[in-house]
Design a protein around this motif. Structure first.
Motif, short mmCIF file in Angstrom:
data_model
loop_
_atom_site.label_atom_id
_atom_site.label_comp_id
_atom_site.label_asym_id
_atom_site.label_seq_id
_atom_site.Cartn_x
_atom_site.Cartn_y
_atom_site.Cartn_z
N LEU A 184 25.22 5.91 78.01
CA LEU A 184 25.58 5.73 79.44
C LEU A 184 24.52 5.75 80.18
O LEU A 184 24.51 4.95 81.19
N MET A 185 23.44 6.54 79.90
CA MET A 185 22.19 6.38 80.80
C MET A 185 21.71 4.74 80.87
O MET A 185 21.06 4.31 81.61
N PHE A 186 21.44 4.46 79.68
CA PHE A 186 20.97 3.11 79.23
C PHE A 186 21.72 1.92 80.00
O PHE A 186 21.39 0.88 80.46
N SER A 187 23.29 2.44 80.10
CA SER A 187 23.99 1.33 80.67
C SER A 187 23.57 1.46 82.11
O SER A 187 23.79 0.20 82.76
N SER A 188 23.66 2.49 82.75
CA SER A 188 23.42 2.62 84.01
C SER A 188 21.99 1.93 84.47
O SER A 188 21.93 1.17 85.52
N ILE A 189 20.94 2.37 83.80
CA ILE A 189 19.59 1.74 83.86
C ILE A 189 19.68 0.14 83.83
O ILE A 189 18.99 -0.47 84.58
N LEU A 190 20.63 -0.29 82.81
CA LEU A 190 20.42 -1.73 82.58
C LEU A 190 20.94 -2.24 83.60
O LEU A 190 20.65 -3.48 84.24
N GLN A 191 22.33 -1.73 84.29
CA GLN A 191 22.80 -2.35 85.59
C GLN A 191 21.92 -2.54 86.68
O GLN A 191 21.92 -3.44 87.42
N LEU A 192 21.08 -1.42 86.83
CA LEU A 192 20.19 -1.47 87.73
C LEU A 192 19.08 -2.29 87.75
O LEU A 192 18.58 -2.80 88.59
N LYS A 246 29.17 3.71 74.02
CA LYS A 246 28.28 2.70 73.26
C LYS A 246 28.96 1.21 73.70
O LYS A 246 28.05 0.38 74.00
N ARG A 247 29.98 1.21 73.48
CA ARG A 247 30.67 -0.23 73.63
C ARG A 247 30.52 -0.80 75.14
O ARG A 247 30.05 -1.85 75.24
N PRO A 248 30.91 0.06 76.19
CA PRO A 248 30.34 -0.29 77.53
C PRO A 248 29.02 -0.82 77.65
O PRO A 248 28.75 -1.75 78.41
N LEU A 249 28.21 -0.13 76.86
CA LEU A 249 26.73 -0.50 77.09
C LEU A 249 26.65 -1.90 76.51
O LEU A 249 25.90 -2.76 77.12
N TYR A 250 27.39 -2.24 75.51
CA TYR A 250 27.25 -3.45 74.70
C TYR A 250 27.35 -4.49 75.63
O TYR A 250 27.08 -5.77 75.80
N PHE A 251 28.76 -4.24 76.32
CA PHE A 251 29.39 -5.25 77.23
C PHE A 251 28.59 -5.54 78.40
O PHE A 251 28.47 -6.77 78.91
N LEU A 252 27.94 -4.30 79.05
CA LEU A 252 27.06 -4.70 80.16
C LEU A 252 26.05 -5.50 79.76
O LEU A 252 25.39 -6.19 80.47
N LEU A 253 25.41 -5.17 78.43
CA LEU A 253 24.22 -5.67 78.22
C LEU A 253 24.32 -7.31 78.23
O LEU A 253 23.43 -8.25 78.69
N ALA A 254 25.60 -7.68 77.42
CA ALA A 254 25.79 -9.09 77.42
C ALA A 254 26.08 -9.85 78.77
O ALA A 254 25.18 -10.87 79.07
N ALA A 255 26.58 -9.04 79.67
CA ALA A 255 26.78 -9.63 81.00
C ALA A 255 25.57 -9.69 81.72
O ALA A 255 25.41 -10.89 82.38
N GLY A 256 25.04 -8.56 81.73
CA GLY A 256 23.53 -8.82 82.42
C GLY A 256 22.41 -9.57 82.14
O GLY A 256 21.99 -10.29 82.98
N VAL A 257 22.48 -9.85 80.57
CA VAL A 257 21.75 -10.92 80.51
C VAL A 257 21.91 -12.23 80.93
O VAL A 257 21.07 -13.08 81.10
#
Length: 458
Positions: A25-33, A166-177
Motif C-alpha cells: 500500500l505504501m509503494f502504491s501511494s509512493i508510486l502514485q505520487l 498487492k494487486r492495486p499496486l500492480y494496476f497503479l504501476l501499469a497505469a502510471g508507467v
C-alpha cells in the motif's frame, strides 16, 4: 479470490501481517505520487513556473471534493471488513455491489461540480490572475476523469478489506508507467499541450487503473466477486456505509476546507511563494502517503477484529501501528527537509522558489510524524465503527484551530508571515492527538461493556 492475496487479520502475529499489508500500500501511494511528481516536473521544466503554480494551486481544491467521496469508500471498507470478520458472506457481496454503484454516482457528481464551478472557485481561492487561466484549464479536464478515480478508490477499499494490497499496486504501476513514460512525453513535449496535456494523461491513466480493478473484482472468487448486472444500492448496506463513511467524508472535507483557506492565504504572497509551496507540498506528499498506509491498515485490521469481537487484539494493533507510523514519519520527514534543496531543484531552477519551498519543509515536514500518529488513532476509531467522534474532534481541533489562527493572529502584522501559516498544522496535530487518545479510551470501554451485555443476553 486467490488465497495468496488474502490476509487473516484476526489471528497470528500483528507486526509481520501489518507490514505485509502496509508495504504494498505504501509503494502504491509512493508510486502514485511519483507519477504526479513527474507530471509537475514535466510542467515545471517545459511549461514554466506559472504552469507549475497552476497545477499546484489545484491540489487543495481537488482534495476537498475527492476526500468527501473517498470517505464513503472508507465506510465500504469498514462494513466489508466487519462482515468478513463475522463471516457473513451475503452481506460482503451486497457491500461490494453497493460500493461500486456509489463510486459511479460519486464520480458523476464531482465531474458536474468541477466542470460548472471551476473558475468561480479558483477566484474565491485568490488564485493569482497570471495563473488562473491555466489552473482552470487543468482542473476542468482533471474532473472529467473523476468517475474512474472513484471506481479505483472504492474497488481498492474492497480489496483492502480482505487484505489484498498487492494487486492495486500492480494496476497503479501499469497505469502510471503509461502516464509518465508515454502520455506525458507525448502530450506535453511532442504535442506542446502544456497543463492540458498533463491533465489528459492523468485521466487516461486513471481510466486504465479503474478498468483493471473492475476486471480484478469480476474475476475474483467468493463473496467479493463483482457481477456487473448486480451493481446497485442495497439500502440497508448503504445506510451502514453512510454511518461510517459520511462522517469520514465530512472529516476529509473539514481538513480540506482548512487547507483551502490556508492555500488562499499562501496565494496572497504571490507566484514565487505559491510555486515553492506547491513543490514542497508535493515532496511532503511522499511522507504523508507512507504514513497514511498505516492509517488504512489500522482501519482494515481493526474492522475485521471488531467483527470477530477480538478487543485485546484491536488495542495491540493500535500500539503496533502507532510505533510504525511514528518511526516512518520521523525518518522520512526529516530526510525530506535535509535533502529539501536538492529535491526542490528537481521541480524548478529558481532559487527564490526553492527558498520558499524550504520554508514550508522546515515547519511541516519535520513535524509530520504527528500527523501520522493522529491518522492512526482516527483509523482505529473508524475501524471500531466510531465515525462521528473523530469528525467532531477534527472539526474543533483541526479546522477550528487553523481558522481561528488565520482570522485572528495571522491578521496581526507580527504574525502575517507564511511561516506562521505553516505552524498552524503542527499546533492543530498536537491538540487533536490528545483529544483522540481520550476518545479512544472511552470508546474501547464502551465497546467492551456493550459486547459483555450482548453475551449475557444471549
Amino acid at each position: 479470490m486467490s488465497k495468496k492475496y488474502e490476509l487473516d487479520m484476526c489471528n497470528g502475529p500483528i507486526l509481520s501481517k501489518l507490514l505485509r499489508f502496509t508495504v504494498p500500500l505504501m509503494f502504491s501511494s509512493i508510486l502514485q505520487l511519483l507519477f504526479n511528481a513527474a507530471d509537475i516536473v514535466v510542467v515545471g521544466n517545459w511549461c514554466g513556473d506559472n504552469a507549475l503554480a497552476a497545477v499546484g494551486s489545484n491540489t487543495a481544491l481537488i482534495n476537498l471534493l475527492v476526500n468527501f467521496f473517498v470517505g464513503l469508500s472508507v465506510g465500504a471498507n469498514v462494513v466489508c471488513a466487519h462482515n468478513i470478520g463475522s463471516k457473513n458472506d451475503e452481506n460482503v457481496s451486497r457491500t461490494v455491489h453497493t460500493a461500486m454503484a456509489l463510486s459511479i454516482v460519486s464520480g458523476i457528481i464531482i465531474t458536474a461540480i468541477g466542470c460548472i464551478f471551476t473558475r468561480q472557485i479558483l477566484e474565491w481561492m485568490s488564485t493569482p490572475e497570471k495563473v488562473l487561466p491555466l489552473a482552470a484549464t487543468y482542473l476542468r479536464i482533471y474532473f472529467v476523469g473523476m468517475t474512474s478515480t472513484m471506481i479505483y478508490n472504492f474497488g481498492s477499499a474492497i480489496l483492502r478489506a480482505v487484505g489484498d494490497t498487492k494487486r492495486p499496486l500492480y494496476f497503479l504501476l501499469a497505469a502510471g508507467v503509461i502516464n509518465v513514460l508515454l502520455l506525458d512525453l507525448l502530450f506535453v513535449i511532442c504535442f506542446d499541450l502544456g497543463v492540458a496535456g498533463v491533465a489528459y494523461a492523468t485521466i487516461i491513466s486513471q481510466t486504465i487503473s479503474a478498468v483493471l480493478i473492475v476486471i480484478c473484482l469480476v474475476r475474483s472468487e467468493g463473496s467479493i466477486r463483482l457481477k456487473i448486472k448486480a451493481i446497485g444500492i442495497n439500502w440497508n448496506i448503504f445506510s451502514k456505509i453512510l454511518k461510517v463513511g459520511l462522517p469520514a467524508s465530512f472529516q476529509g472535507v473539514i481538513f480540506s476546507i482548512s487547507n483551502v483557506i490556508i492555500q488562499s492565504s499562501v496565494n496572497s504572497f504571490g507566484e514565487t511563494v505559491l510555486a515553492g509551496s506547491s513543490a514542497a507540498a508535493n515532496i511532503e506528499g511522499f511522507v504523508y502517503m507512507s504514513m497514511n498506509a498505516f492509517h488504512q491498515a489500522t482501519v482494515s485490521f481493526t474492522g475485521q477484529n471488531m467483527g470477530a469481537a477480538k478487543f485485546d487484539r484491536i488495542r495491540k494493533i493500535l500500539i503496533t501501528a502507532e510505533i510504525c507510523v511514528t518511526v516512518t514519519g520521523i525518518i522520512m520527514g526529516n530526510a525530506a527537509y535535509l535533502l529539501g534543496d536538492k529535491l526542490l531543484y528537481i521541480y524548478t531552477d529558481s532559487s527564490a522558489v526553492v527558498a520558499a519551498g524550504m520554508d514550508r519543509l522546515g515547519v511541516i515536514s519535520r513535524t509530520y510524524a504527528l500527523c501520522g500518529m493522529m491518522d492512526v488513532l482516527v483509523g482505529s476509531l473508524r475501524g471500531m465503527g466510531y465515525a462521528i467522534l473523530p469528525t467532531i474532534v477534527s472539526l474543533v481541533g483541526i479546522c477550528g484551530v487553523r481558522l481561528l489562527w488565520i482570522f485572528t493572529f495571522f491578521r496581526q502584522p507580527q504574525f502575517h508571515t507564511v511561516i506562521s501559516l505553516y505552524l498552524t498544522y503542527t499546533v492543530s496535530w498536537i491538540i487533536v492527538i490528545i483529544a483522540l487518545a481520550i476518545c479512544y479510551i472511552c470508546a474501547m470501554r464502551h465497546v467492551r461493556k456493550k459486547y459483555a451485555r450482548r453475551s449475557l443476553q444471549s
